[in-house]
Scaffold this motif. Structure first.
Motif, PDB file in Angstrom:
ATOM      1  N   LEU A   1     -11.409  13.113  -0.990  1.00 11.25           N
ATOM      2  CA  LEU A   1     -10.216  13.156  -0.152  1.00 11.25           C
ATOM      3  C   LEU A   1      -9.111  12.377  -0.850  1.00 11.25           C
ATOM      4  CD1 LEU A   1     -11.901  12.313   3.255  1.00 11.25           C
ATOM      5  CD2 LEU A   1     -11.267  14.562   2.421  1.00 11.25           C
ATOM      6  N   SER A   2      -7.886  12.875  -0.796  1.00 11.04           N
ATOM      7  CA  SER A   2      -6.775  12.151  -1.402  1.00 11.04           C
ATOM      8  C   SER A   2      -5.540  12.291  -0.522  1.00 11.04           C
ATOM      9  CB  SER A   2      -6.487  12.669  -2.815  1.00 11.04           C
ATOM     10  OG  SER A   2      -6.088  14.013  -2.764  1.00 11.04           O
ATOM     11  N   GLY A   3      -4.690  11.268  -0.584  1.00  6.91           N
ATOM     12  CA  GLY A   3      -3.452  11.255   0.185  1.00  6.91           C
ATOM     13  C   GLY A   3      -2.666  10.003  -0.116  1.00  6.91           C
ATOM     14  N   ILE A   4      -1.402   9.981   0.309  1.00  5.48           N
ATOM     15  CA  ILE A   4      -0.552   8.832  -0.006  1.00  5.48           C
ATOM     16  C   ILE A   4      -0.700   7.690   0.999  1.00  5.48           C
ATOM     17  CG2 ILE A   4       1.139  10.201  -1.262  1.00  5.48           C
ATOM     18  CD1 ILE A   4       2.945  10.121   1.201  1.00  5.48           C
ATOM     19  N   ASP A   5      -1.237   7.965   2.179  1.00  5.92           N
ATOM     20  CA  ASP A   5      -1.411   6.943   3.212  1.00  5.92           C
ATOM     21  C   ASP A   5      -2.838   6.397   3.143  1.00  5.92           C
ATOM     22  OD1 ASP A   5      -1.392   5.335   5.424  1.00  5.92           O
ATOM     23  OD2 ASP A   5      -0.736   6.898   6.826  1.00  5.92           O
ATOM     24  N   LYS A   6      -2.985   5.142   2.714  1.00  2.58           N
ATOM     25  CA  LYS A   6      -4.302   4.536   2.521  1.00  2.58           C
ATOM     26  C   LYS A   6      -5.106   4.497   3.812  1.00  2.58           C
ATOM     27  CE  LYS A   6      -6.504   0.497   0.486  1.00  2.58           C
ATOM     28  NZ  LYS A   6      -6.293  -0.777  -0.186  1.00  2.58           N
TER      29      LYS A   6
ATOM     30  N   ASN B   1       0.826  -1.209   0.000  1.00  2.00           N
ATOM     31  CA  ASN B   1       0.000   0.000   0.000  1.00  2.00           C
ATOM     32  C   ASN B   1       0.860   1.259   0.000  1.00  2.00           C
ATOM     33  OD1 ASN B   1      -2.329  -1.524   0.015  1.00  2.00           O
ATOM     34  ND2 ASN B   1      -2.679  -1.287   2.196  1.00  2.00           N
ATOM     35  N   ALA B   2       1.971   1.232   0.748  1.00  2.00           N
ATOM     36  CA  ALA B   2       2.866   2.389   0.793  1.00  2.00           C
ATOM     37  C   ALA B   2       3.526   2.606  -0.567  1.00  2.00           C
ATOM     38  CB  ALA B   2       3.916   2.198   1.877  1.00  2.00           C
ATOM     39  N   VAL B   3       3.975   1.522  -1.201  1.00  2.00           N
ATOM     40  CA  VAL B   3       4.622   1.636  -2.511  1.00  2.00           C
ATOM     41  C   VAL B   3       3.637   2.193  -3.532  1.00  2.00           C
ATOM     42  CG1 VAL B   3       5.599   0.297  -4.417  1.00  2.00           C
ATOM     43  CG2 VAL B   3       6.352  -0.138  -2.087  1.00  2.00           C
ATOM     44  N   GLN B   4       2.404   1.729  -3.489  1.00  2.00           N
ATOM     45  CA  GLN B   4       1.395   2.221  -4.431  1.00  2.00           C
ATOM     46  C   GLN B   4       1.003   3.666  -4.116  1.00  2.00           C
ATOM     47  OE1 GLN B   4      -2.022  -0.307  -4.816  1.00  2.00           O
ATOM     48  NE2 GLN B   4      -3.150   1.209  -6.006  1.00  2.00           N
TER      49      GLN B   4
ATOM     50  N   TYR C   1      -4.093   7.721  -2.995  1.00  2.00           N
ATOM     51  CA  TYR C   1      -5.395   7.074  -2.809  1.00  2.00           C
ATOM     52  C   TYR C   1      -6.477   8.141  -2.734  1.00  2.00           C
ATOM     53  CZ  TYR C   1      -2.981   2.737  -1.783  1.00  2.00           C
ATOM     54  OH  TYR C   1      -2.211   1.623  -1.878  1.00  2.00           O
ATOM     55  N   GLU C   2      -7.686   7.789  -3.186  1.00  3.38           N
ATOM     56  CA  GLU C   2      -8.805   8.727  -3.153  1.00  3.38           C
ATOM     57  C   GLU C   2     -10.042   8.047  -2.571  1.00  3.38           C
ATOM     58  OE1 GLU C   2      -9.644  10.375  -6.972  1.00  3.38           O
ATOM     59  OE2 GLU C   2      -7.957  11.774  -6.868  1.00  3.38           O
ATOM     60  N   LYS C   3     -10.831   8.832  -1.829  1.00  5.94           N
ATOM     61  CA  LYS C   3     -12.139   8.403  -1.331  1.00  5.94           C
ATOM     62  C   LYS C   3     -13.098   9.551  -1.595  1.00  5.94           C
ATOM     63  CE  LYS C   3     -12.280   4.585   1.341  1.00  5.94           C
ATOM     64  NZ  LYS C   3     -13.109   3.462   1.105  1.00  5.94           N
ATOM     65  N   SER C   4     -14.270   9.236  -2.144  1.00  2.65           N
ATOM     66  CA  SER C   4     -15.274  10.257  -2.415  1.00  2.65           C
ATOM     67  C   SER C   4     -16.471  10.066  -1.501  1.00  2.65           C
ATOM     68  CB  SER C   4     -15.732  10.176  -3.871  1.00  2.65           C
ATOM     69  OG  SER C   4     -14.671  10.536  -4.716  1.00  2.65           O
ATOM     70  N   LEU C   5     -16.963  11.169  -0.973  1.00  2.62           N
ATOM     71  CA  LEU C   5     -18.137  11.166  -0.110  1.00  2.62           C
ATOM     72  C   LEU C   5     -19.199  12.044  -0.761  1.00  2.62           C
ATOM     73  CD1 LEU C   5     -16.267  11.798   3.230  1.00  2.62           C
ATOM     74  CD2 LEU C   5     -17.441   9.705   2.639  1.00  2.62           C
ATOM     75  N   GLU C   6     -20.446  11.558  -0.770  1.00  5.64           N
ATOM     76  CA  GLU C   6     -21.549  12.313  -1.330  1.00  5.64           C
ATOM     77  C   GLU C   6     -22.448  12.795  -0.199  1.00  5.64           C
ATOM     78  OE1 GLU C   6     -23.548   9.766  -4.086  1.00  5.64           O
ATOM     79  OE2 GLU C   6     -21.935   9.887  -5.556  1.00  5.64           O
ATOM     80  N   PHE C   7     -22.899  14.041  -0.302  1.00  7.53           N
ATOM     81  CA  PHE C   7     -23.806  14.631   0.674  1.00  7.53           C
ATOM     82  C   PHE C   7     -25.191  14.619   0.052  1.00  7.53           C
ATOM     83  CE2 PHE C   7     -19.727  15.758   2.045  1.00  7.53           C
ATOM     84  CZ  PHE C   7     -19.789  16.093   3.383  1.00  7.53           C
ATOM     85  N   VAL C   8     -26.077  13.746   0.567  1.00  6.50           N
ATOM     86  CA  VAL C   8     -27.395  13.535  -0.016  1.00  6.50           C
ATOM     87  C   VAL C   8     -28.454  14.065   0.938  1.00  6.50           C
ATOM     88  CG1 VAL C   8     -29.010  11.811  -0.882  1.00  6.50           C
ATOM     89  CG2 VAL C   8     -26.555  11.461  -1.178  1.00  6.50           C
TER      90      VAL C   8
ATOM     91  N   PRO D   1      -6.506  16.290   8.502  1.00  4.16           N
ATOM     92  CA  PRO D   1      -5.188  16.035   9.073  1.00  4.16           C
ATOM     93  C   PRO D   1      -4.078  16.300   8.052  1.00  4.16           C
ATOM     94  CG  PRO D   1      -6.341  13.977   8.649  1.00  4.16           C
ATOM     95  CD  PRO D   1      -7.292  15.075   8.350  1.00  4.16           C
ATOM     96  N   GLU D   2      -2.873  16.394   8.544  1.00  6.78           N
ATOM     97  CA  GLU D   2      -1.706  16.620   7.692  1.00  6.78           C
ATOM     98  C   GLU D   2      -1.544  15.443   6.731  1.00  6.78           C
ATOM     99  OE1 GLU D   2       1.105  19.014   6.297  1.00  6.78           O
ATOM    100  OE2 GLU D   2      -0.022  19.495   8.108  1.00  6.78           O
ATOM    101  N   GLY D   3      -1.344  15.733   5.467  1.00  9.33           N
ATOM    102  CA  GLY D   3      -1.168  14.680   4.471  1.00  9.33           C
ATOM    103  C   GLY D   3      -2.428  14.350   3.694  1.00  9.33           C
ATOM    104  N   ILE D   4      -3.547  14.977   4.035  1.00  8.87           N
ATOM    105  CA  ILE D   4      -4.813  14.722   3.333  1.00  8.87           C
ATOM    106  C   ILE D   4      -5.236  16.005   2.619  1.00  8.87           C
ATOM    107  CG2 ILE D   4      -7.252  14.109   3.586  1.00  8.87           C
ATOM    108  CD1 ILE D   4      -5.449  11.783   4.133  1.00  8.87           C
ATOM    109  N   GLU D   5      -5.578  15.873   1.358  1.00 12.27           N
ATOM    110  CA  GLU D   5      -6.072  17.001   0.565  1.00 12.27           C
ATOM    111  C   GLU D   5      -7.554  16.773   0.276  1.00 12.27           C
ATOM    112  OE1 GLU D   5      -4.224  19.678  -0.310  1.00 12.27           O
ATOM    113  OE2 GLU D   5      -2.566  18.776   0.804  1.00 12.27           O
ATOM    114  N   GLY D   6      -8.318  17.836   0.200  1.00  9.56           N
ATOM    115  CA  GLY D   6      -9.734  17.741  -0.094  1.00  9.56           C
ATOM    116  C   GLY D   6     -10.088  18.555  -1.326  1.00  9.56           C
TER     117      GLY D   6
END
Length: 183
Positions: free
Chosen positions: A134-139, A76-79, A85-92, A120-125
């Motif tokens: 949300l995206s960041g290198i730490d899964k 996971n770290a190498v990838q 990594y990205e996670k998407s959240l929808e507000f419904v 947190p540090e290391g996460i971009e929105g």
């Protein structure tokens, strides 16, 4: 034997690994991650630019679990240092809004007040309409941050309102039915 632990982790071009006692530092174009290795496991770097994880006693059940875990954390770290990594959240929901100001997310999700959440540090929105990505290198950190945001207002099964993952399917329930009029 651990089937996952036996697989070597190839290092793509541009990604370097530094193996130390008890940890491995993976450096790539997107950043650097340090992974702690459990005491019963060891990591070696082969001449073919691959990381290999081994344990002291491959027959012990607990060590086989540690073996597969350590290998997957390294993979996971190498990838992640290669492609975040990205996670998407929808507000419904009617009136549900999300906005981003710097590292603070402001959510309006049906409460009497807006809810603010600091990334947190290391996460971009990134916000597009009703979707927060949300995206960041730490899964693990990306997943935990997404879960903490989702906990503010989890989706409910009757109308489907709330904060849900983009790929999540909400199992809907039938609401109350009107009582039949007796004649």
């Amino acid at each position: 034997m651990s089937r996952i632990g036996l697989k070597p982790i190839p290092l793509p071009p541009g990604v370097d690994a530094n193996v130390q006692a008890g940890s491995v530092t993976v450096k790539g174009p997107k950043g650097t991650l340090t992974i702690a290795i459990p005491p019963k496991a060891s990591v070696t770097q082969s001449p073919e630019r691959a990381l290999e994880v081994r344990v002291q006693n491959p027959e012990a059940v607990h060590e086989r679990a540690i073996w597969g875990l350590a290998r997957q954390l390294l993979a996971n770290a190498v990838q992640g240092v290669q492609k975040p990594y990205e996670k998407s959240l929808e507000f419904v929901g009617i009136g549900y809004k999300v906005s981003l100001a710097g590292k603070t997310i402001k959510m309006e999700v049906g409460f009497s007040h807006p809810v603010e959440f600091s990334l947190p540090e290391g996460i971009e929105g990134k916000v597009e309409k009703q979707t927060l990505t949300l995206s960041g290198i730490d899964k693990a950190l990306v997943g935990e941050t997404a879960a903490r945001i989702r906990r503010v207002r989890p989706p409910e099964p009757y109308k489907g309102k709330g904060i849900k993952y983009a790929d999540e399917v909400i199992r809907r329930k039938a609401g109350k039915t009107a009582k039949a009029a007796s004649s």
